[in-house]
Design a protein around this motif. Structure first.
Motif, PDB file in Angstrom:
ATOM      1  N   ASP A 136       0.805  -1.219   0.000  1.00 43.13           N
ATOM      2  CA  ASP A 136       0.000   0.000   0.000  1.00 43.13           C
ATOM      3  C   ASP A 136       0.841   1.274   0.000  1.00 43.13           C
ATOM      4  N   MET A 137       2.149   1.153   0.294  1.00 40.97           N
ATOM      5  CA  MET A 137       2.996   2.326   0.390  1.00 40.97           C
ATOM      6  C   MET A 137       3.009   3.087  -0.936  1.00 40.97           C
ATOM      7  N   VAL A 138       2.932   4.405  -0.839  1.00 43.50           N
ATOM      8  CA  VAL A 138       2.956   5.282  -2.006  1.00 43.50           C
ATOM      9  C   VAL A 138       4.329   5.947  -2.038  1.00 43.50           C
ATOM     10  N   ILE A 139       4.970   5.908  -3.190  1.00 48.33           N
ATOM     11  CA  ILE A 139       6.270   6.567  -3.341  1.00 48.33           C
ATOM     12  C   ILE A 139       6.055   7.766  -4.259  1.00 48.33           C
ATOM     13  N   ARG A 140       6.085   8.941  -3.659  1.00 48.68           N
ATOM     14  CA  ARG A 140       5.834  10.196  -4.387  1.00 48.68           C
ATOM     15  C   ARG A 140       7.140  10.962  -4.491  1.00 48.68           C
ATOM     16  N   GLY A 141       7.696  11.013  -5.685  1.00 51.03           N
ATOM     17  CA  GLY A 141       8.938  11.766  -5.892  1.00 51.03           C
ATOM     18  C   GLY A 141      10.066  11.325  -4.976  1.00 51.03           C
ATOM     19  N   GLY A 142      10.151  10.049  -4.678  1.00 56.81           N
ATOM     20  CA  GLY A 142      11.205   9.527  -3.814  1.00 56.81           C
ATOM     21  C   GLY A 142      10.867   9.531  -2.332  1.00 56.81           C
ATOM     22  N   GLU A 143       9.749  10.117  -1.955  1.00 50.01           N
ATOM     23  CA  GLU A 143       9.309  10.141  -0.554  1.00 50.01           C
ATOM     24  C   GLU A 143       8.314   9.014  -0.307  1.00 50.01           C
ATOM     25  N   ASN A 144       8.516   8.257   0.751  1.00 44.54           N
ATOM     26  CA  ASN A 144       7.587   7.191   1.111  1.00 44.54           C
ATOM     27  C   ASN A 144       6.425   7.763   1.911  1.00 44.54           C
ATOM     28  N   ILE A 145       5.216   7.431   1.469  1.00 44.32           N
ATOM     29  CA  ILE A 145       4.009   7.853   2.184  1.00 44.32           C
ATOM     30  C   ILE A 145       3.263   6.599   2.593  1.00 44.32           C
ATOM     31  N   TYR A 146       3.009   6.480   3.882  1.00 40.52           N
ATOM     32  CA  TYR A 146       2.255   5.352   4.401  1.00 40.52           C
ATOM     33  C   TYR A 146       0.795   5.778   4.498  1.00 40.52           C
ATOM     34  N   PRO A 147      -0.068   5.228   3.644  1.00 39.73           N
ATOM     35  CA  PRO A 147      -1.470   5.655   3.642  1.00 39.73           C
ATOM     36  C   PRO A 147      -2.124   5.616   5.016  1.00 39.73           C
ATOM     37  N   ARG A 148      -1.799   4.616   5.817  1.00 38.87           N
ATOM     38  CA  ARG A 148      -2.420   4.510   7.135  1.00 38.87           C
ATOM     39  C   ARG A 148      -2.134   5.746   7.992  1.00 38.87           C
ATOM     40  N   GLU A 149      -0.926   6.282   7.878  1.00 35.44           N
ATOM     41  CA  GLU A 149      -0.562   7.475   8.653  1.00 35.44           C
ATOM     42  C   GLU A 149      -1.446   8.663   8.261  1.00 35.44           C
ATOM     43  N   VAL A 150      -1.669   8.855   6.963  1.00 34.81           N
ATOM     44  CA  VAL A 150      -2.509   9.956   6.490  1.00 34.81           C
ATOM     45  C   VAL A 150      -3.966   9.683   6.857  1.00 34.81           C
ATOM     46  N   GLU A 151      -4.394   8.434   6.740  1.00 36.88           N
ATOM     47  CA  GLU A 151      -5.767   8.076   7.121  1.00 36.88           C
ATOM     48  C   GLU A 151      -6.015   8.396   8.591  1.00 36.88           C
ATOM     49  N   GLU A 152      -5.076   8.021   9.452  1.00 35.75           N
ATOM     50  CA  GLU A 152      -5.251   8.287  10.883  1.00 35.75           C
ATOM     51  C   GLU A 152      -5.361   9.777  11.155  1.00 35.75           C
ATOM     52  N   PHE A 153      -4.596  10.592  10.425  1.00 37.92           N
ATOM     53  CA  PHE A 153      -4.721  12.037  10.599  1.00 37.92           C
ATOM     54  C   PHE A 153      -6.097  12.515  10.131  1.00 37.92           C
ATOM     55  N   LEU A 154      -6.541  12.049   8.967  1.00 37.98           N
ATOM     56  CA  LEU A 154      -7.825  12.504   8.430  1.00 37.98           C
ATOM     57  C   LEU A 154      -9.003  12.086   9.302  1.00 37.98           C
ATOM     58  N   TYR A 155      -8.868  10.993  10.036  1.00 35.82           N
ATOM     59  CA  TYR A 155      -9.927  10.590  10.968  1.00 35.82           C
ATOM     60  C   TYR A 155     -10.160  11.647  12.049  1.00 35.82           C
ATOM     61  N   THR A 156      -9.190  12.529  12.267  1.00 37.19           N
ATOM     62  CA  THR A 156      -9.361  13.574  13.283  1.00 37.19           C
ATOM     63  C   THR A 156     -10.216  14.735  12.773  1.00 37.19           C
ATOM     64  N   HIS A 157     -10.489  14.773  11.476  1.00 41.10           N
ATOM     65  CA  HIS A 157     -11.353  15.826  10.925  1.00 41.10           C
ATOM     66  C   HIS A 157     -12.782  15.566  11.420  1.00 41.10           C
TER      67      HIS A 157
END
Length: 130
Positions: free
Chosen positions: A23-44
């Protein structure tokens, strides 16, 4: 044991699962863990459920897309979600694409089928996913 989970160990020796290798997204050489972003968005306060997937991008290789189910009676737009992310998470982790959906494709055991979600959103946007 090989589970394809990705974890980090903090300074105190605690292990935290941050996502799945596939599931890891590699954007321009940066690793993005979707779960980390999902957990942040759950705070909205308007977000009921969220799944993040990587979509193909000519410039960066992949871009992040957040598929969001809003809480009943709530409305939001993509700019509101992006503004919520800015200055709170790293700029490269702010989803480029925001899609509001009613449900996620699920397996019979209740797990989200991210590959179907990814393919559906890519087709909707007009992107070709590998």
């Amino acid at each position: 044991m090989h589970t394809e989970d990705i974890a980090v160990i903090d300074a105190n020796g605690y292990c935290k699962i941050v996502g799945r290798a596939k599931d890891m997204v590699i954007r321009g050489g940066e690793n993005i863990y979707p779960r980390e972003v999902e957990e942040f968005l759950y705070t909205h306060p308007k977000v009921q459920d969220v799944q993040c997937v990587g979509l193909p991008d000519e410039k960066y290789g992949e871009e992040l897309c957040a598929c969001i189910i809003l809480k009943p009676g709530m409305t939001a737009d993509a700019e509101e979600i992006k503004a919520y992310c800015r200055n709170e998470i790293a700029h490269y982790k702010v989803p480029r694409y925001i899609r509001f959906v009613d449900s996620f494709p699920m397996t019979v055991t209740g797990k989200v089928q991210k590959y179907l979600l990814r393919n559906s959103v890519a087709a909707e946007i007009g992107l070709k996913h590998d």
